[in-house]
Design an enzyme around this catalytic site. Sequence first.
Site, PDB file in Angstrom:
ATOM      1  N   MET A  20      46.906  49.284  54.566  1.00  0.00           N
ATOM      2  CA  MET A  20      46.551  48.543  53.112  1.00  0.00           C
ATOM      3  C   MET A  20      47.839  48.097  52.347  1.00  0.00           C
ATOM      4  O   MET A  20      48.829  49.004  52.505  1.00  0.00           O
ATOM      5  CB  MET A  20      45.753  49.663  52.148  1.00  0.00           C
ATOM      6  CG  MET A  20      45.751  49.025  50.786  1.00  0.00           C
ATOM      7  SD  MET A  20      44.613  49.965  49.569  1.00  0.00           S
ATOM      8  CE  MET A  20      45.786  51.424  49.458  1.00  0.00           C
ATOM      9  N   ASN A  21      47.946  46.944  51.862  1.00  0.00           N
ATOM     10  CA  ASN A  21      48.910  46.597  50.902  1.00  0.00           C
ATOM     11  C   ASN A  21      48.740  46.309  49.576  1.00  0.00           C
ATOM     12  O   ASN A  21      47.936  47.107  48.840  1.00  0.00           O
ATOM     13  CB  ASN A  21      50.010  45.654  51.491  1.00  0.00           C
ATOM     14  CG  ASN A  21      49.597  44.380  52.235  1.00  0.00           C
ATOM     15  OD1 ASN A  21      48.750  44.446  52.909  1.00  0.00           O
ATOM     16  ND2 ASN A  21      50.321  43.313  51.595  1.00  0.00           N
ATOM     17  N   ASP A  22      48.755  45.039  49.025  1.00  0.00           N
ATOM     18  CA  ASP A  22      48.678  44.839  47.617  1.00  0.00           C
ATOM     19  C   ASP A  22      47.011  45.240  47.129  1.00  0.00           C
ATOM     20  O   ASP A  22      46.102  44.522  47.750  1.00  0.00           O
ATOM     21  CB  ASP A  22      48.804  43.398  47.453  1.00  0.00           C
ATOM     22  CG  ASP A  22      49.898  42.818  48.161  1.00  0.00           C
ATOM     23  OD1 ASP A  22      50.885  43.548  48.543  1.00  0.00           O
ATOM     24  OD2 ASP A  22      50.216  41.567  47.881  1.00  0.00           O
ATOM     25  N   TRP A  46      50.762  46.266  59.250  1.00  0.00           N
ATOM     26  CA  TRP A  46      50.406  44.854  58.719  1.00  0.00           C
ATOM     27  C   TRP A  46      50.101  43.847  59.920  1.00  0.00           C
ATOM     28  O   TRP A  46      50.802  43.969  60.853  1.00  0.00           O
ATOM     29  CB  TRP A  46      51.459  44.287  57.777  1.00  0.00           C
ATOM     30  CG  TRP A  46      51.230  43.201  57.119  1.00  0.00           C
ATOM     31  CD1 TRP A  46      50.246  43.136  55.769  1.00  0.00           C
ATOM     32  CD2 TRP A  46      51.590  41.910  57.372  1.00  0.00           C
ATOM     33  NE1 TRP A  46      50.291  41.805  55.443  1.00  0.00           N
ATOM     34  CE2 TRP A  46      51.014  41.013  56.218  1.00  0.00           C
ATOM     35  CE3 TRP A  46      52.657  41.275  58.193  1.00  0.00           C
ATOM     36  CZ2 TRP A  46      51.423  39.517  56.215  1.00  0.00           C
ATOM     37  CZ3 TRP A  46      52.801  40.063  58.203  1.00  0.00           C
ATOM     38  CH2 TRP A  46      52.181  38.994  57.128  1.00  0.00           C
ATOM     39  N   SER A  84      46.972  37.683  49.082  1.00  0.00           N
ATOM     40  CA  SER A  84      46.660  38.108  47.595  1.00  0.00           C
ATOM     41  C   SER A  84      46.185  37.031  46.779  1.00  0.00           C
ATOM     42  O   SER A  84      46.407  35.850  46.797  1.00  0.00           O
ATOM     43  CB  SER A  84      47.928  38.777  47.171  1.00  0.00           C
ATOM     44  OG  SER A  84      47.946  40.096  47.679  1.00  0.00           O
ATOM     45  N   ASP A 150      49.722  33.878  46.099  1.00  0.00           N
ATOM     46  CA  ASP A 150      49.426  35.012  45.107  1.00  0.00           C
ATOM     47  C   ASP A 150      49.338  34.387  43.829  1.00  0.00           C
ATOM     48  O   ASP A 150      49.595  34.709  42.788  1.00  0.00           O
ATOM     49  CB  ASP A 150      50.714  35.952  45.095  1.00  0.00           C
ATOM     50  CG  ASP A 150      50.877  36.268  46.497  1.00  0.00           C
ATOM     51  OD1 ASP A 150      50.138  36.406  47.489  1.00  0.00           O
ATOM     52  OD2 ASP A 150      52.004  36.948  46.493  1.00  0.00           O
TER      53      ASP A 150
HETATM   54  C1  FRU Z   1      53.154  40.876  49.049  1.00  0.00           C
HETATM   55  C2  FRU Z   1      52.489  40.043  49.984  1.00  0.00           C
HETATM   56  C3  FRU Z   1      52.002  38.886  49.103  1.00  0.00           C
HETATM   57  C4  FRU Z   1      51.119  38.402  50.271  1.00  0.00           C
HETATM   58  C5  FRU Z   1      50.585  39.667  50.752  1.00  0.00           C
HETATM   59  C6  FRU Z   1      50.208  39.520  52.141  1.00  0.00           C
HETATM   60  O1  FRU Z   1      53.193  42.306  49.454  1.00  0.00           O
HETATM   61  O2  FRU Z   1      53.566  39.831  50.763  1.00  0.00           O
HETATM   62  O3  FRU Z   1      53.105  38.003  48.831  1.00  0.00           O
HETATM   63  O4  FRU Z   1      50.018  37.548  49.515  1.00  0.00           O
HETATM   64  O5  FRU Z   1      51.478  40.825  50.561  1.00  0.00           O
HETATM   65  O6  FRU Z   1      49.429  40.602  52.758  1.00  0.00           O
END
Ligand code: FRU
Length: 533
Positions: A20-22, A46, A84, A150
């Site tokens: 998981m990220n954003d 990722w 995102s 984003d």
């Molecule tokens: C930030 C980011 C965003 C992008 C997303 C991809 O961590 O790099 O700019 O939309 O993660 O997972």
Amino acid sequence: FNLNQTYKPSFHFQPSKNWMNDPNGPMRYKGLYHIFYQHNPKGAIWSNNSIVWGHSVSKDLVNWFSLQHALTPTKPYDINGCWSGSVTFLSNNRPNILYTGIDKNNHQTQNLAIPKNASDPFLKEWIKSSMNPLIVPTIGNKINATSFRDPTTAWIGDHDGFWRVLVGSQEKGNKGITLLFKSKDFVNWVESKTPFYSAKKIGMMECPDFFPMLINGSIKHVLKISLFDVSHDYYLIGTYDTIKDVFIPEENNNELTRVLRYDYGKFYASKTFYDSVKKRRVLWGWINESSTQEDDVQKGWSGIQAIPRALWLDKLGKQLIQWPIVEIEKLRINPPVKLHSKVLKRGTLLEISGVTAAQADVEISFEVNDLEKAQALNPSWKMDPQHLCTENGSKVKETGLGPFGLLVLASKNMQEYTSIFFKVFRANKKHVVLMCSDQSRSSLNHKNDLTTYGAFVDVNPIYDELSIRTLIDHSVVESFGGQGKTCIASRVYPTLAINDNAHLHVFNNGTVDVKIEKLSAWSMKKAKINEIH
Ligand code: FRU
């Protein structure tokens, strides 16, 4: 020793497994909180072509129920990933998602998705607009097609009724830039000639967030940008010029010339939403791992979200204050272990027993006298707080006021511990308070990132108590100094100080006594987070 179980948090948000990220599109809708998130369903790392929008709902922001993925790569304009984005409520009160798609050429496009059935409070299914992609990078522009992403929550301009949205970018060269797009119908968007905000030499601005804050009856605006080059979230307080459609940051006259960050530890790609029922702005932010990729693969997961934080401006409007949402307090097991008005003599290490030290919420406030005994700030020192914290690690006995604070996730014989502490300095008849989170001794496994974090706290120790609240959650140490003025989140992976073998202490390694005004330490219950049914 099961890596997965040992380090899995009990009350921090994460998917049941994998990467998981954003945080994406947080909102409240028909009595439920929603959080979407950047997720790789295929593994703990990722991926550059399989990121989806994971989706969970909650009644209380504490316990979460997992739903099917809201967005997955299916169309030419997002076939390499659904990146995102944010949610905007249109005038009919329907939530609309704007998100970045990675197209077949790996170009970044902005797209729209709407709920299939808006009367369903779970909003399980999302339909991508047939008008997608709505915004594509302009060829021949100064912007690279791989630095254009984003979208924020959109807002309506008062004077023309047009929608406005921001997209993060970077001009060729190294100029960070936030672009503004306008639309009458939320589908056809036109780029504004003037960028909303730009700054030289800072590189790609990811995940912009823009919102108003009320202070003494008037409004200030906050622009947050996530700087890819340094992996930190910075925010600027300023005014929104609605005629020119640009953001103008206030001069930062603080003599320490502090650059404002939400968090001085690990905290990135954050996003806020306004909770209209509870009348508060809530901040979500991603805390990544400090372990090796091999360990993440072995754990089977990577990445958590910080405890959502309520946000407001401080009295003078100079910085944001952050505090864990009150709902998290229902996990506290009462009564807490308490201390009152206790002198902590120089050189003391005092164990606080009776709490589950690997899963706890601890609040402590100190009173300091003898301020003249504080160490003088040496003008030749590098005034970088992180650097000062690294030099003044809690292990070194210093002269003066501090280090004093908490030792968390400590093993029985102190082979491992993480310390969160203050050190007070004298500087030209004033005092400077440094807050540190020292991970250097957190684990015997030195393959982990053991970086020490630090920041100044804008308090005056003559009048103000020096307080720390720390949420300890197995591999998470999330600390709030000065009642939310300075926050530091960190990740640690002890090998001995785990579960029932973790201990909690207060310490004073300074050469001056300090007083614990009050300490309350709660064992925390486990939240229900995306458990598999
Ligand atoms: C930030 C980011 C965003 C992008 C997303 C991809 O961590 O790099 O700019 O939309 O993660 O997972």
